[in-house]
Design a protein around this motif. Sequence first.
Motif, PDB file in Angstrom:
ATOM      1  N   CYS A 182       0.874  -1.154   0.014  1.00 16.26           N
ATOM      2  CA  CYS A 182       0.002   0.056   0.072  1.00 16.26           C
ATOM      3  C   CYS A 182       0.772   1.174   0.125  1.00 16.26           C
ATOM      4  O   CYS A 182       2.054   1.316   0.566  1.00 16.26           O
ATOM      5  N   THR A 183       0.414   2.354  -0.387  1.00 10.81           N
ATOM      6  CA  THR A 183       1.102   3.673  -0.429  1.00 10.81           C
ATOM      7  C   THR A 183       0.378   4.445   0.053  1.00 10.81           C
ATOM      8  O   THR A 183      -0.945   4.540   0.375  1.00 10.81           O
ATOM      9  N   ARG A 184       0.819   5.847   0.269  1.00 11.05           N
ATOM     10  CA  ARG A 184      -0.042   6.884   0.672  1.00 11.05           C
ATOM     11  C   ARG A 184      -1.219   7.117  -0.075  1.00 11.05           C
ATOM     12  O   ARG A 184      -2.338   7.648   0.391  1.00 11.05           O
ATOM     13  N   ASP A 185      -1.238   7.013  -1.334  1.00 15.32           N
ATOM     14  CA  ASP A 185      -2.136   7.210  -2.338  1.00 15.32           C
ATOM     15  C   ASP A 185      -2.840   6.162  -2.862  1.00 15.32           C
ATOM     16  O   ASP A 185      -3.998   6.355  -3.579  1.00 15.32           O
ATOM     17  N   GLY A 186      -2.616   4.875  -2.519  1.00 11.46           N
ATOM     18  CA  GLY A 186      -3.504   3.964  -2.903  1.00 11.46           C
ATOM     19  C   GLY A 186      -3.327   2.691  -2.092  1.00 11.46           C
ATOM     20  O   GLY A 186      -2.320   2.334  -1.338  1.00 11.46           O
ATOM     21  N   CYS A 187      -4.241   1.736  -1.885  1.00 12.34           N
ATOM     22  CA  CYS A 187      -4.579   0.471  -0.986  1.00 12.34           C
ATOM     23  C   CYS A 187      -4.281  -0.486  -1.975  1.00 12.34           C
ATOM     24  O   CYS A 187      -4.869  -0.769  -3.098  1.00 12.34           O
ATOM     25  N   ALA A 188      -3.534  -1.379  -1.665  1.00 12.90           N
ATOM     26  CA  ALA A 188      -3.321  -2.726  -2.398  1.00 12.90           C
ATOM     27  C   ALA A 188      -4.158  -3.859  -1.854  1.00 12.90           C
ATOM     28  O   ALA A 188      -3.888  -5.173  -1.673  1.00 12.90           O
ATOM     29  N   HIS A 189      -5.154  -3.567  -0.874  1.00 19.56           N
ATOM     30  CA  HIS A 189      -6.023  -4.533  -0.130  1.00 19.56           C
ATOM     31  C   HIS A 189      -6.531  -5.294  -0.982  1.00 19.56           C
ATOM     32  O   HIS A 189      -7.153  -5.135  -2.013  1.00 19.56           O
ATOM     33  N   VAL A 190      -6.556  -6.792  -0.770  1.00 18.52           N
ATOM     34  CA  VAL A 190      -7.342  -7.728  -1.599  1.00 18.52           C
ATOM     35  C   VAL A 190      -8.259  -8.408  -0.842  1.00 18.52           C
ATOM     36  O   VAL A 190      -7.854  -8.914   0.257  1.00 18.52           O
ATOM     37  N   LYS A 191      -9.641  -8.468  -1.417  1.00 15.66           N
ATOM     38  CA  LYS A 191     -10.556  -9.170  -0.490  1.00 15.66           C
ATOM     39  C   LYS A 191      -9.888 -10.595  -0.092  1.00 15.66           C
ATOM     40  O   LYS A 191      -9.418 -11.346  -1.180  1.00 15.66           O
ATOM     41  N   PRO A 192     -10.117 -11.057   1.002  1.00 16.65           N
ATOM     42  CA  PRO A 192      -9.544 -12.227   1.557  1.00 16.65           C
ATOM     43  C   PRO A 192     -10.476 -13.520   0.911  1.00 16.65           C
ATOM     44  O   PRO A 192     -11.588 -13.515   0.601  1.00 16.65           O
ATOM     45  N   GLN A 193      -9.518 -14.525   0.412  1.00 16.85           N
ATOM     46  CA  GLN A 193     -10.059 -15.642  -0.065  1.00 16.85           C
ATOM     47  C   GLN A 193     -10.651 -16.732   0.987  1.00 16.85           C
ATOM     48  O   GLN A 193     -10.019 -16.609   1.928  1.00 16.85           O
TER      49      GLN A 193
END
Length: 163
Positions: free
Chosen positions: A118-129
């Motif tokens: 993740c960055t200050r400007d973007g989230c790399a969150h992925v929905k848990p499988q």
Amino acid sequence: MTSAETSTSETGSAATQLVPCRFSWDELDSHDARDLWKELIEWVNWLRATYQTDTKIKPCWYRHRPAREELTALMVSHKAVYRTDPESAETYREDLTAWHTQWLRSSLDALARMMADCTRDGCAHVKPQAIVVDPEMDQFVTDDVGRRSNTGAPASGSAVGSR
């Protein structure tokens, strides 16, 4: 986990009903969840500002369930250490340092790993499988239980903790 579980003491005497604490996210109703979100957000904002943790606790922390759980536990332990009864308020205590060395530092490291992409400007969150459950687990448990005695005492020849 159920909303109430029954436990017996080591001596097998009277059962004690266990209930979830107010920090158990999976057990909260909408009102209690809203209250805990408010408390946690305020505390995390304080933590991020006080300790300048932007590189470890990203702005999108709330999207990451593991981060939410880690931060909830960290908040609870912080409040347990920094809040006390009036009679103890003037007492010198080492647990304030322990909170930093045992809980804060390791939690910040874990949080940094959780949100590394993740960055200050973007989230790399992925929905848990969904978790993968070994299809042989049920049979293994059935076989293991079947080898045990019904007395509550360990079966002869069994070693505690052996696998």
